[in-house]
Design a protein around this motif. Structure first.
Motif, PDB file in Angstrom:
ATOM      1  N   UNK A   1       0.805  -1.224   0.000  1.00  0.00           N
ATOM      2  CA  UNK A   1       0.000   0.000   0.000  1.00  0.00           C
ATOM      3  C   UNK A   1       0.836   1.271   0.000  1.00  0.00           C
ATOM      4  N   UNK A   2       2.023   1.218   0.573  1.00  0.00           N
ATOM      5  CA  UNK A   2       2.848   2.420   0.589  1.00  0.00           C
ATOM      6  C   UNK A   2       4.078   2.273  -0.310  1.00  0.00           C
ATOM      7  N   UNK A   3       3.961   1.386  -1.315  1.00  0.00           N
ATOM      8  CA  UNK A   3       5.158   1.123  -2.106  1.00  0.00           C
ATOM      9  C   UNK A   3       5.622   2.365  -2.879  1.00  0.00           C
ATOM     10  N   UNK A   4       4.646   3.122  -3.428  1.00  0.00           N
ATOM     11  CA  UNK A   4       5.044   4.289  -4.234  1.00  0.00           C
ATOM     12  C   UNK A   4       5.817   5.294  -3.372  1.00  0.00           C
ATOM     13  N   UNK A   5       5.306   5.526  -2.158  1.00  0.00           N
ATOM     14  CA  UNK A   5       5.997   6.450  -1.261  1.00  0.00           C
ATOM     15  C   UNK A   5       7.411   5.961  -0.975  1.00  0.00           C
ATOM     16  N   UNK A   6       7.544   4.646  -0.738  1.00  0.00           N
ATOM     17  CA  UNK A   6       8.870   4.091  -0.487  1.00  0.00           C
ATOM     18  C   UNK A   6       9.773   4.269  -1.704  1.00  0.00           C
ATOM     19  N   UNK A   7       9.232   3.993  -2.912  1.00  0.00           N
ATOM     20  CA  UNK A   7      10.040   4.153  -4.127  1.00  0.00           C
ATOM     21  C   UNK A   7      10.555   5.580  -4.223  1.00  0.00           C
ATOM     22  N   UNK A   8       9.661   6.536  -3.974  1.00  0.00           N
ATOM     23  CA  UNK A   8      10.053   7.942  -4.125  1.00  0.00           C
ATOM     24  C   UNK A   8      11.157   8.304  -3.135  1.00  0.00           C
ATOM     25  N   UNK A   9      11.028   7.798  -1.894  1.00  0.00           N
ATOM     26  CA  UNK A   9      12.083   8.081  -0.908  1.00  0.00           C
ATOM     27  C   UNK A   9      13.414   7.528  -1.410  1.00  0.00           C
ATOM     28  N   UNK A  10      13.391   6.280  -1.869  1.00  0.00           N
ATOM     29  CA  UNK A  10      14.624   5.646  -2.355  1.00  0.00           C
ATOM     30  C   UNK A  10      15.193   6.435  -3.539  1.00  0.00           C
ATOM     31  N   UNK A  11      14.336   6.752  -4.505  1.00  0.00           N
ATOM     32  CA  UNK A  11      14.806   7.436  -5.716  1.00  0.00           C
ATOM     33  C   UNK A  11      15.321   8.825  -5.371  1.00  0.00           C
ATOM     34  N   UNK A  12      14.557   9.563  -4.556  1.00  0.00           N
ATOM     35  CA  UNK A  12      14.960  10.926  -4.210  1.00  0.00           C
ATOM     36  C   UNK A  12      16.302  10.938  -3.499  1.00  0.00           C
ATOM     37  N   UNK A  13      16.522   9.938  -2.657  1.00  0.00           N
ATOM     38  CA  UNK A  13      17.809   9.870  -1.961  1.00  0.00           C
ATOM     39  C   UNK A  13      18.952   9.736  -2.962  1.00  0.00           C
ATOM     40  N   UNK A  14      18.820   8.805  -3.889  1.00  0.00           N
ATOM     41  CA  UNK A  14      19.914   8.607  -4.848  1.00  0.00           C
ATOM     42  C   UNK A  14      20.092   9.807  -5.758  1.00  0.00           C
TER      43      UNK A  14
END
Lengths: 197, 196
Positions: free
Chosen positions: A67-80
């Motif tokens: 359910x929160x996968x998109x938010x997690x993806x964005x955190x990961x991507x934004x960090x890199x």
């Protein structure tokens, strides 16, 4: 169903090469391809982000609640992306100057999010690495090629070296956004023509 | 309920980890980034304006408080006396155009200008940075009057096809002149300290 690692890698170079086959990530493709150098720089930055985010998303796919996968993806991507931005500022400042705002915008590049969602979240780590690397290199090649066409016609240079001599009047249209659309369209047409056989 | 807690925990841990990583990288690169800015953006512009300076203007710099902001002032020891360089920005066609302006502290005239950062169209507005003839026009101009292009009643010939950019450069130059006039006492005092 299960493709080999090599196949996952190679598909990014022709079958699913962005932004031509997957018409995603057009914003950077149009905005930063004024020269070969900018195109390749942008491509490499995107490749790094794609590779790292694919890797991490694939590793964490069992932990991340759907359910929160998109938010997690964005955190990961934004960090890199921020990592790339800082490193680029510290080591290749001139490139950072010409890419400017488009580096932070990799966060919202649909290719990166698209690969996390459609691929890395469902696949083990090795195919995810191959996929990220393949798509990233494909993107780099596309941007480099588009950059070469636009730089040659629009500025009369290639990687900063004059190629047509002093008598060449730059075709300034190619350096503008409409020129990028026309260039992209022609390359897409060419690819479709070649791929049709 | 369990699922909700898991979502919160996963997102929190992920964000905390990401924040920590970024803070570490930022701390480690901050100094290098500052140096890179000096070398690649300000350095070439300053060398262009202070060609033949007896000192290293990049090293001989100080900060002056201007309201809430701090301005970098670079000092150059030239043949004809001392000069300072400050930077300001003008609104161009593709965003802000950064301009460094050198001002002779004795005669209060412009020693030279150089464009630092810009996002102007290559082959058009970008010539403001590349064409030395455009920048050369500013040399020797008094900072008493606003610096303007001929179309606005000034003395600077705009680059053909790039009036907006030319105007951005003159506006930035005028704003440096005003900054200098505003901060003059403090600048003069600090410049005294630099000698050959």
């Amino acid at each position: 169903m299960a493709k080999s690692i090599t196949q996952e890698f190679v598909k990014g170079l022709w079958d699913e090469i962005p932004p031509f086959r997957l018409v995603l990530g057009l914003c950077p493709a149009l905005a930063v391809t004024k020269s070969v150098q900018d195109g390749l720089g942008m491509g490499m930055a995107t490749t790094f982000v794609l590779l790292c985010s694919n890797m991490l998303v694939s590793l964490l796919r069992k932990v991340i609640p759907p359910k929160v996968r998109i938010a997690c993806f964005i955190v990961v991507i934004a960090t890199f992306v921020t990592v790339v931005e800082l490193v680029m500022q510290a080591y290749t400042y001139p490139l950072f100057l010409s890419l400017g705002i488009f580096i932070p915008l990799i966060v919202v590049n649909c290719i990166v999010l698209g690969r996390s969602e459609a691929f890395a979240f469902k696949q083990p780590i090795l195919p995810s690495i191959a996929d990220g690397l393949g798509i990233g290199i494909g993107f780099t090649l596309s941007l480099g090629a588009l950059g070469a066409v636009r730089e040659a016609l629009g500025n009369g240079t290639l990687l900063g070296h004059s190629i047509f001599g002093a008598g060449f009047e730059p075709f300034a249209f190619m350096q503008e956004a409409p020129g990028a659309f026309v260039g992209l369209g022609l390359m897409l047409a060419l690819m479709n023509l070649v791929g049709k056989k | 309920m369990r699922e909700m807690i898991k979502m919160v925990v996963v997102l929190t841990v992920l964000s905390a980890f990401s924040g920590g990583l970024l803070a570490a990288i930022k701390n480690n690169t901050a100094e290098r980034i500052e140096n890179q800015k000096l070398t690649f953006v300000k350095g070439p512009a300053i060398k262009q304006i202070f060609a033949g300076a007896a000192n290293d203007p990049l090293a001989d710099r100080f900060k002056v408080a201007d309201g809430n902001e701090e301005r970098d002032v670079f000092v150059g020891l030239l043949d004809g006396g001392k000069a300072v360089i400050m930077e300001s920005f003008g609104k161009g066609y593709g965003g802000d155009v950064g301009v460094m302006v050198g001002i002779d502290t004795a005669s209060e005239t412009i020693v030279g200008i150089a464009v630092t950062t810009h996002a102007e169209t290559p082959g058009m507005g970008a010539r403001a940075k590349e064409d030395p003839a455009f920048a050369a026009q500013f040399k020797g101009k008094s900072i008493e009057k606003p610096i303007q292009v001929t179309g606005d009643g000034g003395e600077i010939n705009a680059i053909s096809g790039a009036t907006v950019t030319s105007r951005a450069v003159t506006n930035a130059a005028t704003s440096v002149a005003e900054m200098y006039k505003r901060l003059k006492p403090e600048i003069q005092e600090k410049v005294q300290a630099f000698n050959k």
